[in-house]
Design a protein around this motif. Structure first.
Motif, PDB file in Angstrom:
ATOM      1  N   VAL A  28      16.572   8.822  -3.844  1.00  0.00           N
ATOM      2  CA  VAL A  28      15.813   9.879  -3.179  1.00  0.00           C
ATOM      3  C   VAL A  28      16.046   9.742  -1.686  1.00  0.00           C
ATOM      4  N   ILE A  29      16.404  10.853  -1.035  1.00  0.00           N
ATOM      5  CA  ILE A  29      16.747  10.865   0.378  1.00  0.00           C
ATOM      6  C   ILE A  29      15.860  11.879   1.075  1.00  0.00           C
ATOM      7  N   GLY A  30      15.479  11.574   2.305  1.00  0.00           N
ATOM      8  CA  GLY A  30      14.760  12.542   3.109  1.00  0.00           C
ATOM      9  C   GLY A  30      13.280  12.609   2.838  1.00  0.00           C
ATOM     10  N   ASP A  31      12.722  11.597   2.147  1.00  0.00           N
ATOM     11  CA  ASP A  31      11.296  11.647   1.851  1.00  0.00           C
ATOM     12  C   ASP A  31      10.449  11.023   2.963  1.00  0.00           C
ATOM     13  N   VAL A  32      11.085  10.389   3.949  1.00  0.00           N
ATOM     14  CA  VAL A  32      10.369   9.879   5.119  1.00  0.00           C
ATOM     15  C   VAL A  32      11.184  10.212   6.369  1.00  0.00           C
ATOM     16  N   GLY A  33      10.517  10.197   7.533  1.00  0.00           N
ATOM     17  CA  GLY A  33      11.219  10.432   8.789  1.00  0.00           C
ATOM     18  C   GLY A  33      11.405  11.900   9.102  1.00  0.00           C
ATOM     19  N   ASN A  34      12.128  12.146  10.185  1.00  0.00           N
ATOM     20  CA  ASN A  34      12.302  13.507  10.694  1.00  0.00           C
ATOM     21  C   ASN A  34      13.768  13.932  10.746  1.00  0.00           C
ATOM     22  N   ASP A  35      14.627  13.223  10.055  1.00  0.00           N
ATOM     23  CA  ASP A  35      16.049  13.493  10.145  1.00  0.00           C
ATOM     24  C   ASP A  35      16.500  14.569   9.166  1.00  0.00           C
ATOM     25  N   GLY A  36      17.559  15.286   9.554  1.00  0.00           N
ATOM     26  CA  GLY A  36      18.320  16.071   8.601  1.00  0.00           C
ATOM     27  C   GLY A  36      19.385  15.200   7.984  1.00  0.00           C
ATOM     28  N   HIS A  37      20.164  15.764   7.069  1.00  0.00           N
ATOM     29  CA  HIS A  37      21.200  14.976   6.395  1.00  0.00           C
ATOM     30  C   HIS A  37      22.425  15.835   6.117  1.00  0.00           C
ATOM     31  N   LEU A  38      23.583  15.179   6.197  1.00  0.00           N
ATOM     32  CA  LEU A  38      24.850  15.843   5.920  1.00  0.00           C
ATOM     33  C   LEU A  38      25.645  14.954   4.973  1.00  0.00           C
ATOM     34  N   PRO A  67      19.720  20.653   7.307  1.00  0.00           N
ATOM     35  CA  PRO A  67      19.508  20.596   8.756  1.00  0.00           C
ATOM     36  C   PRO A  67      18.161  20.020   9.161  1.00  0.00           C
ATOM     37  N   ARG A  68      17.181  20.116   8.276  1.00  0.00           N
ATOM     38  CA  ARG A  68      15.835  19.618   8.568  1.00  0.00           C
ATOM     39  C   ARG A  68      15.403  18.652   7.471  1.00  0.00           C
ATOM     40  N   PRO A  69      14.356  17.867   7.714  1.00  0.00           N
ATOM     41  CA  PRO A  69      13.892  16.947   6.677  1.00  0.00           C
ATOM     42  C   PRO A  69      13.555  17.690   5.393  1.00  0.00           C
ATOM     43  N   LEU A  70      14.151  17.280   4.294  1.00  0.00           N
ATOM     44  CA  LEU A  70      13.870  17.869   2.993  1.00  0.00           C
ATOM     45  C   LEU A  70      14.207  16.827   1.925  1.00  0.00           C
ATOM     46  N   SER A  71      13.211  16.433   1.152  1.00  0.00           N
ATOM     47  CA  SER A  71      13.432  15.431   0.121  1.00  0.00           C
ATOM     48  C   SER A  71      14.406  15.961  -0.929  1.00  0.00           C
ATOM     49  N   HIS A  72      15.401  15.150  -1.289  1.00  0.00           N
ATOM     50  CA  HIS A  72      16.342  15.506  -2.338  1.00  0.00           C
ATOM     51  C   HIS A  72      16.798  14.244  -3.058  1.00  0.00           C
ATOM     52  N   ARG A  73      17.198  14.419  -4.301  1.00  0.00           N
ATOM     53  CA  ARG A  73      17.568  13.275  -5.138  1.00  0.00           C
ATOM     54  C   ARG A  73      18.990  13.443  -5.651  1.00  0.00           C
ATOM     55  N   PHE A  74      19.762  12.386  -5.487  1.00  0.00           N
ATOM     56  CA  PHE A  74      21.123  12.345  -6.024  1.00  0.00           C
ATOM     57  C   PHE A  74      21.149  11.476  -7.280  1.00  0.00           C
ATOM     58  N   GLN A  75      22.009  11.855  -8.215  1.00  0.00           N
ATOM     59  CA  GLN A  75      22.198  11.059  -9.415  1.00  0.00           C
ATOM     60  C   GLN A  75      23.649  11.154  -9.862  1.00  0.00           C
ATOM     61  N   ALA A  76      24.233  10.018 -10.198  1.00  0.00           N
ATOM     62  CA  ALA A  76      25.608   9.971 -10.712  1.00  0.00           C
ATOM     63  C   ALA A  76      25.767   8.698 -11.535  1.00  0.00           C
ATOM     64  N   THR A  77      26.671   8.734 -12.494  1.00  0.00           N
ATOM     65  CA  THR A  77      26.989   7.565 -13.305  1.00  0.00           C
ATOM     66  C   THR A  77      28.352   7.021 -12.881  1.00  0.00           C
ATOM     67  N   GLU A  78      28.640   5.829 -13.325  1.00  0.00           N
ATOM     68  CA  GLU A  78      29.933   5.229 -13.000  1.00  0.00           C
ATOM     69  C   GLU A  78      31.082   6.080 -13.532  1.00  0.00           C
ATOM     70  N   LYS A 277       5.254   8.006  18.008  1.00  0.00           N
ATOM     71  CA  LYS A 277       4.845   6.609  17.812  1.00  0.00           C
ATOM     72  C   LYS A 277       4.555   6.318  16.353  1.00  0.00           C
ATOM     73  N   ALA A 278       4.088   7.347  15.609  1.00  0.00           N
ATOM     74  CA  ALA A 278       3.692   7.134  14.222  1.00  0.00           C
ATOM     75  C   ALA A 278       4.872   7.114  13.256  1.00  0.00           C
ATOM     76  N   VAL A 279       5.999   7.730  13.653  1.00  0.00           N
ATOM     77  CA  VAL A 279       7.151   7.784  12.755  1.00  0.00           C
ATOM     78  C   VAL A 279       7.864   6.442  12.762  1.00  0.00           C
ATOM     79  N   PRO A 280       8.086   5.835  11.584  1.00  0.00           N
ATOM     80  CA  PRO A 280       8.743   4.538  11.545  1.00  0.00           C
ATOM     81  C   PRO A 280      10.180   4.626  12.035  1.00  0.00           C
ATOM     82  N   ALA A 281      10.644   3.579  12.696  1.00  0.00           N
ATOM     83  CA  ALA A 281      12.022   3.555  13.211  1.00  0.00           C
ATOM     84  C   ALA A 281      12.993   3.411  12.068  1.00  0.00           C
TER      85      ALA A 281
END
Length: 281
Positions: A28-38, A67-78, A277-281
């Motif tokens: 699960v990606i993007g469930d904390v913080g203020n970052d977008g993801h590419l 572009p904005r924080p949005l929780s998303h989940r990746f799944q893949a098998t070997e 200040k409240a957002v974890p580094a």
């Protein structure tokens, strides 16, 4: 006229690589913080789960852009043979960044549909899957370059039907928006801006609203306040900021600020600093 540089000179984007190579498992990606993801799917198969949207499956090289924080989940098998290169994105100004605000919550495109980014993308993959000296610094810069090239692609293909990028892709509105971006303190009037567009005032006002999604006055207000927010975060005093963004006095800027945000500049800045200040580094 450089439509993007005026924006990026005020509101930059920085990237931080967090995954490169084979991918197997559930994350699960993007469930904390203020970052977008590419994310760039180089090869293999990847399942993506978005809240309230169910499962999407990608089995060809693809761009997955949040572009904005949005929780998303990746799944893949070997057995899927998945290879991913992923970075977090920090847009200057966070949720108030005009570029990230102009983009959809999630954008996905096959890499084959974006020939203009192929040289940079090939270099990204070469660096990501080797162990060259300085690769992390190179990869972070390449992600930043690729964000700009993605924006170019969206404008060149007029992929956005409304919003800032739609306006910048419009040959009549691009010089208007760029002028406002480059010279926010100018005493812009509807008549002056219409002349830049080569249109009558009524046609220009209507066309601007259709393409950008707001009135000319509201857009200029939002741009000036966004710049003011940036300068206030940098610690600049209101007396200087007001003149730099086109207002005669701090009180005039404060009125515009409250109209746009619902808060006074001092209250907004305090809440912003408390949130930082409240957002974890």
């Amino acid at each position: 006229m450089d439509r993007l540089s005026a924006l990026l000179s005020h509101f930059s984007v920085s990237a931080g690589l967090f995954h490169s190579g084979g991918y197997c498992g559930v994350q699960v990606i993007g469930d904390v913080g203020n970052d977008g993801h590419l994310h760039f799917l180089k090869q293999g198969r990847l399942e993506l789960w978005l809240p309230g949207q169910g499962r999407q499956v990608f089995d060809q090289p693809s761009l997955l852009f949040f572009p904005r924080p949005l929780s998303h989940r990746f799944q893949a098998t070997e057995a899927d043979g998945t290879e991913l290169v992923c970075a977090s994105l920090q847009f200057d100004g966070g949720v108030n960044n005009p570029i990230s605000r102009a983009l959809p919550d999630f954008l996905q495109l096959p890499l084959a549909d974006m020939p203009g980014i192929q040289p940079s993308l090939q270099l990204l993959f070469d660096e990501a899957f080797q162990r060259y000296c300085g690769r992390l610094a190179v990869l972070n810069r390449l992600f930043e370059v690729l964000v700009i090239q993605i924006l170019r692609h969206l404008m060149a293909n007029q992929s956005m039907s409304t919003g800032l990028l739609s306006g910048l892709a419009d040959p009549q509105l691009a010089p208007v928006l760029t002028s406002m971006h480059e010279q926010p303190a100018e005493a812009w009037t509807l008549e002056r801006l219409a002349r830049l567009a080569g249109m009558s005032r009524a046609s220009f006002a209507r066309h601007f609203h259709e393409r950008v999604g707001m009135t000319v006055g509201d857009y200029l207000l939002s741009w000036r306040v966004a710049l003011a927010q940036q300068k206030l975060r940098q610690g600049r005093p209101m007396k200087l900021v007001s003149g730099e963004v086109g207002y005669d006095s701090p009180s005039a800027l404060a009125r515009a600020f409250r109209r746009q945000t619902g808060h006074s500049p001092s209250d907004w800045l305090k809440s912003h600093l408390d949130l930082t200040k409240a957002v974890p580094a």
